[in-house]
Write a protein that holds these residues in place. Structure first.
Motif, PDB file in Angstrom:
ATOM      1  N   HIS A  80       0.865  -1.184   0.000  1.00 20.93           N
ATOM      2  CA  HIS A  80       0.000   0.000   0.000  1.00 20.93           C
ATOM      3  C   HIS A  80       0.899   1.230   0.000  1.00 20.93           C
ATOM      4  CE1 HIS A  80      -3.554  -2.508   0.769  1.00 20.93           C
ATOM      5  NE2 HIS A  80      -2.913  -3.077   1.772  1.00 20.93           N
ATOM      6  N   ASP A  81       1.335   1.634  -1.201  1.00 23.19           N
ATOM      7  CA  ASP A  81       2.321   2.694  -1.386  1.00 23.19           C
ATOM      8  C   ASP A  81       1.617   4.056  -1.490  1.00 23.19           C
ATOM      9  OD1 ASP A  81       4.157   4.504  -2.391  1.00 23.19           O
ATOM     10  OD2 ASP A  81       4.697   3.317  -4.157  1.00 23.19           O
ATOM     11  N   PRO A  82       1.958   4.994  -0.591  1.00 22.27           N
ATOM     12  CA  PRO A  82       1.256   6.286  -0.604  1.00 22.27           C
ATOM     13  C   PRO A  82       1.323   6.989  -1.966  1.00 22.27           C
ATOM     14  CG  PRO A  82       3.241   6.378   0.774  1.00 22.27           C
ATOM     15  CD  PRO A  82       2.996   4.939   0.458  1.00 22.27           C
ATOM     16  N   ALA A  83       2.435   6.808  -2.696  1.00 25.59           N
ATOM     17  CA  ALA A  83       2.567   7.486  -3.989  1.00 25.59           C
ATOM     18  C   ALA A  83       1.570   6.950  -5.010  1.00 25.59           C
ATOM     19  CB  ALA A  83       3.995   7.324  -4.514  1.00 25.59           C
ATOM     20  N   LYS A  84       1.069   5.733  -4.786  1.00 26.94           N
ATOM     21  CA  LYS A  84       0.077   5.140  -5.695  1.00 26.94           C
ATOM     22  C   LYS A  84      -1.281   5.096  -4.994  1.00 26.94           C
ATOM     23  CE  LYS A  84       3.308   2.183  -8.252  1.00 26.94           C
ATOM     24  NZ  LYS A  84       4.585   2.166  -7.477  1.00 26.94           N
ATOM     25  N   ALA A  85      -1.565   6.094  -4.203  1.00 25.62           N
ATOM     26  CA  ALA A  85      -2.812   6.141  -3.433  1.00 25.62           C
ATOM     27  C   ALA A  85      -2.976   4.858  -2.618  1.00 25.62           C
ATOM     28  CB  ALA A  85      -4.025   6.386  -4.332  1.00 25.62           C
ATOM     29  N   PHE A  86      -1.847   4.373  -2.109  1.00 28.08           N
ATOM     30  CA  PHE A  86      -1.802   3.187  -1.245  1.00 28.08           C
ATOM     31  C   PHE A  86      -2.194   1.896  -1.964  1.00 28.08           C
ATOM     32  CE2 PHE A  86      -2.034   6.795   1.624  1.00 28.08           C
ATOM     33  CZ  PHE A  86      -1.042   6.506   2.540  1.00 28.08           C
ATOM     34  N   SER A  87      -2.003   1.866  -3.307  1.00 28.35           N
ATOM     35  CA  SER A  87      -2.090   0.580  -4.005  1.00 28.35           C
ATOM     36  C   SER A  87      -0.652   0.193  -4.363  1.00 28.35           C
ATOM     37  CB  SER A  87      -2.980   0.687  -5.246  1.00 28.35           C
ATOM     38  OG  SER A  87      -2.420   1.590  -6.178  1.00 28.35           O
ATOM     39  N   ASP A  88      -0.449  -0.882  -5.165  1.00 26.31           N
ATOM     40  CA  ASP A  88       0.936  -1.313  -5.346  1.00 26.31           C
ATOM     41  C   ASP A  88       1.411  -1.452  -6.783  1.00 26.31           C
ATOM     42  OD1 ASP A  88      -0.405  -3.577  -6.026  1.00 26.31           O
ATOM     43  OD2 ASP A  88       0.461  -4.851  -4.469  1.00 26.31           O
ATOM     44  N   GLY A  89       0.533  -1.215  -7.749  1.00 32.34           N
ATOM     45  CA  GLY A  89       1.000  -1.197  -9.136  1.00 32.34           C
ATOM     46  C   GLY A  89       1.189  -2.556  -9.792  1.00 32.34           C
ATOM     47  N   VAL A  90       0.925  -3.639  -9.068  1.00 28.53           N
ATOM     48  CA  VAL A  90       1.053  -4.957  -9.703  1.00 28.53           C
ATOM     49  C   VAL A  90      -0.290  -5.683  -9.664  1.00 28.53           C
ATOM     50  CG1 VAL A  90       3.505  -5.232  -9.204  1.00 28.53           C
ATOM     51  CG2 VAL A  90       1.827  -6.043  -7.547  1.00 28.53           C
ATOM     52  N   ARG A  91      -0.433  -6.684 -10.547  1.00 26.14           N
ATOM     53  CA  ARG A  91      -1.710  -7.414 -10.584  1.00 26.14           C
ATOM     54  C   ARG A  91      -2.002  -8.039  -9.233  1.00 26.14           C
ATOM     55  NH1 ARG A  91      -3.020 -10.122 -16.455  1.00 26.14           N
ATOM     56  NH2 ARG A  91      -3.012  -8.096 -17.479  1.00 26.14           N
ATOM     57  N   VAL A  92      -1.147  -8.970  -8.847  1.00 22.06           N
ATOM     58  CA  VAL A  92      -1.243  -9.502  -7.492  1.00 22.06           C
ATOM     59  C   VAL A  92       0.151  -9.500  -6.903  1.00 22.06           C
ATOM     60  CG1 VAL A  92      -3.342 -10.893  -7.751  1.00 22.06           C
ATOM     61  CG2 VAL A  92      -1.126 -11.888  -8.335  1.00 22.06           C
TER      62      VAL A  92
END
Lengths: 347, 277
Positions: A80-92
């Motif tokens: 949960h990356d703050p720079a990606k609005a706390f998502s992670d940029g990968v499928r799973v």
């Protein structure tokens, strides 16, 4: 002073009155109110675990601390990356301690104080406090042991002090760890996109194309991506699949896995559209790489199954290329640069 | 003034009233209040339930048990006049555990043993005609695993990651082995989730008088044979090929509901007695 301000004042007063005469009020106990943007629905109360300055600060520290995992390498922020609005940029993600890929895509974390109709893609978790215990112990996420974790935190002087301030009189144990993380997560409010400045008449401007995109959004999408939270927090089948597998623990069944009702087959909680330009890939299993793919899905690839939501026509909305372009332009206005760079959310 | 601001003021007022450093102001126990034990004896049929003993179920399976565990929640005693005394913080874990159980990867051990009695203290004086309690954990506490009350604790192996997908305590656990084609196969039958929270209501044959002079005793019996009523483990539970165990749990929802429904029926014979303190 508004009503909430008065309330906060009264509480502080209450605490002054409660303290033994010589004991000054510890400021860390000051109630911390979740920001309530004017264009949002009313904030649900979280009376079981009211946030305090100290609790939120502690929760933030825990969120970024890899020592919360069995191998000391995985923190909440790994997925949960703050720079990606706390998502992670990968499928799973396969970043958990076991290195095994997870079964679902890591969702964004924002405006969670309003998410009171279940957490996780299928809503199996009831609140942020209880949710935390999942990733902390799941072997494919942080895989830690709650007793070992609490014992470790007790040995770190800085944590000891912070826990005492945040939860006076309570021990360091799974419940206080979970409550602090929940308090921090409730403060993650995204409400400063260009769209917000436009809709709140704070000087934000939307181009003609973006405004047309907004109209198309209202026509086709706002039924589920509703209100200025851009989610109704309800569960829908948005036409991704024809059949739903009950393999494994039934992750592919969507909400049916939690509700045990075939009428809930293939339904997932509507994700917010806020910051969506920053949060690819998309859907519960991260199957779509771009927003163009998502728009093509809603336009022409809606699959009909018994639980398909009635808002979605068989096949799709058949959007013209210019419509898709306008919708995409509108979705881009939902990016909130302040949210993804906010110092208060960083370690 | 609207309701919201009224409730704010009320809660702030409560806050003020609640605070005091003076321990002498704690509510005095009403004269004549007393201690009462709530005992739940497990039976199998008409004899005492025993771990490690071979039984034959109504479904004609040969079983041996190694554990029976369940939560008792929200104990309420009904007075003769119909009023109800709710025992504060009444969450108890009852168990028959055959062997020590290492949990949390061995950092914490549940010790084997039997717990069938709950000691209630400060029960107000009066004549009580019945008892009511939940099997499982009521929705308020079951929905938030961080709320503290009584013995509630997630480190008792009465929830785990797969149950956290539903945010629920495991309400009941019955485990052991069952003979399948001549071999003893492990089984673990669990219930949980709010819909399976059941309440037991029992009326005493003789009312219980609490007056402070003697200790009260309420004894209930729970027949484990009835818990398995209509269930054939090898047929109705799901065999997990990894742990080679037959499971009933949230992954077998309708069987779990059937099992949960059997628990209230298994409680019989509510009796009372008064013993010297």
């Amino acid at each position: 002073m508004n009503r909430r301000g008065i309330f906060a004042g009264l509480i502080t007063l209450g605490m002054v009155a409660c303290s033994p005469p010589d004991d000054p009020v510890p400021t860390p106990e000051t109630p911390l109110l979740v920001r309530e943007p004017a264009n949002f629905p009313p904030l649900p109360s979280s009376s079981d675990n009211p946030a305090t300055t100290a609790g939120v600060k502690l929760g933030r520290q825990l969120f970024y601390d890899p020592q919360l995992s069995a191998n000391g390498k995985v923190s909440c922020a790994s997925c949960h990356d703050p720079a990606k609005a706390f998502s992670d940029g990968v499928r799973v993600s396969a970043l958990g301690v076991s290195g095994r890929p997870l079964l679902r895509h890591s969702p964004v974390l924002m405006n969670l104080a309003w998410a009171t109709n279940g957490l996780f893609w299928d809503g199996g978790s009831k609140n942020l406090e209880s949710q935390v215990l999942g990733p902390l112990t799941n072997r494919d996420e942080m895989g830690h042991d709650l007793v070992v974790l609490a014992n470790y935190l007790k040995t770190v002087p800085a944590y000891k002090t912070q826990f005492e301030q945040a939860f006076p009189g309570e021990a360091i144990h799974y419940a206080t760890i979970a409550k602090a993380l929940a308090q921090f997560q409730r403060t993650l409010v995204s409400a400063d996109s260009r769209y917000d400045q436009w809709v709140r008449k704070e000087g934000g401007v939307l181009s003609d194309e973006e405004q047309r995109g907004h109209q198309l959004y209202q026509q086709h999408c706002a039924g589920c991506h509703a209100t200025d939270l851009f989610t109704d927090n309800q569960y829908h089948n948005n036409g991704l699949d024809l059949v739903f597998s009950d393999e494994g623990d039934g992750e592919g069944l969507g909400r049916e896995r939690v509700k045990f009702d075939p009428a809930d087959r293939g339904k997932y909680r509507t994700p917010t559209l806020r910051n969506v330009a920053l949060t690819a890939p998309y859907m519960h299993d991260g199957r779509m790489d771009t927003l163009e793919d998502v728009l093509d899905h809603y336009s022409d690839r809606i699959k009909t199954s018994p639980t398909l939501d009635a808002r979605l026509p068989a096949g799709g909305f058949r959007l013209a290329t210019t419509d898709k372009k306008a919708l995409l332009a509108f979705l881009n206005t939902l990016t909130d640069p302040q949210f993804v760079t906010n110092r208060a959310y960083r370690p | 003034m609207n309701f919201r601001s009224l409730s704010l003021i009320v809660s702030v007022a409560v806050l003020f009233m609640a605070c005091t450093n003076d321990s002498s102001t704690t509510t005095p126990e009403p004269a004549g209040s007393g201690a009462v034990d709530l005992k739940i004896e497990a039976l199998y049929g008409s004899a005492a339930f025993e771990l490690g003993k071979a039984y034959t179920t109504a479904g004609n399976e040969k079983v041996t048990f190694d554990q029976l565990r369940f939560w008792v929640s929200k104990v309420e005693l009904t007075k003769k006049d119909g009023s109800v005394y709710e025992v504060p913080n009444s969450y108890y874990l009852m168990q028959y555990l055959g062997k020590d159980e290492a949990i949390q990867d061995g950092t914490f051990t549940l010790t084997a043993g039997k717990r069938e009695v709950v000691n209630l203290t400060g029960v107000p004086a009066g004549e009580y005609t019945g008892v009511k309690f939940g099997i499982g954990v009521d929705p308020k506490y079951n929905d938030n695993l961080t709320l503290a009350a009584g013995e509630l604790n997630i480190l008792q192996n009465m929830t785990n990651v797969s149950w956290m997908w539903h945010t629920s305590y495991i309400f009941t656990k019955l485990g052991g082995t069952v003979d399948v084609a001549g071999a003893a196969s492990p089984f673990l039958l669990e219930t949980g989730t709010n819909v399976n929270y059941k309440t037991i209501s029992q009326t005493f044959a003789t009312p219980l008088v609490v007056d402070g002079s003697m200790k009260g005793q309420m004894t209930l019996q729970a027949d484990v044979a009835k818990v398995l009523d209509g269930i054939v483990i090898a047929r109705d539970a799901k065999l997990n090929t990894t742990d080679k165990t037959y499971h009933i749990n949230a992954g077998t929802a309708s069987m779990m509901s059937k099992l949960a429904g059997n628990y209230p029926v298994s409680f019989v014979n509510a009796k009372t007695a008064r013993i010297s303190q």
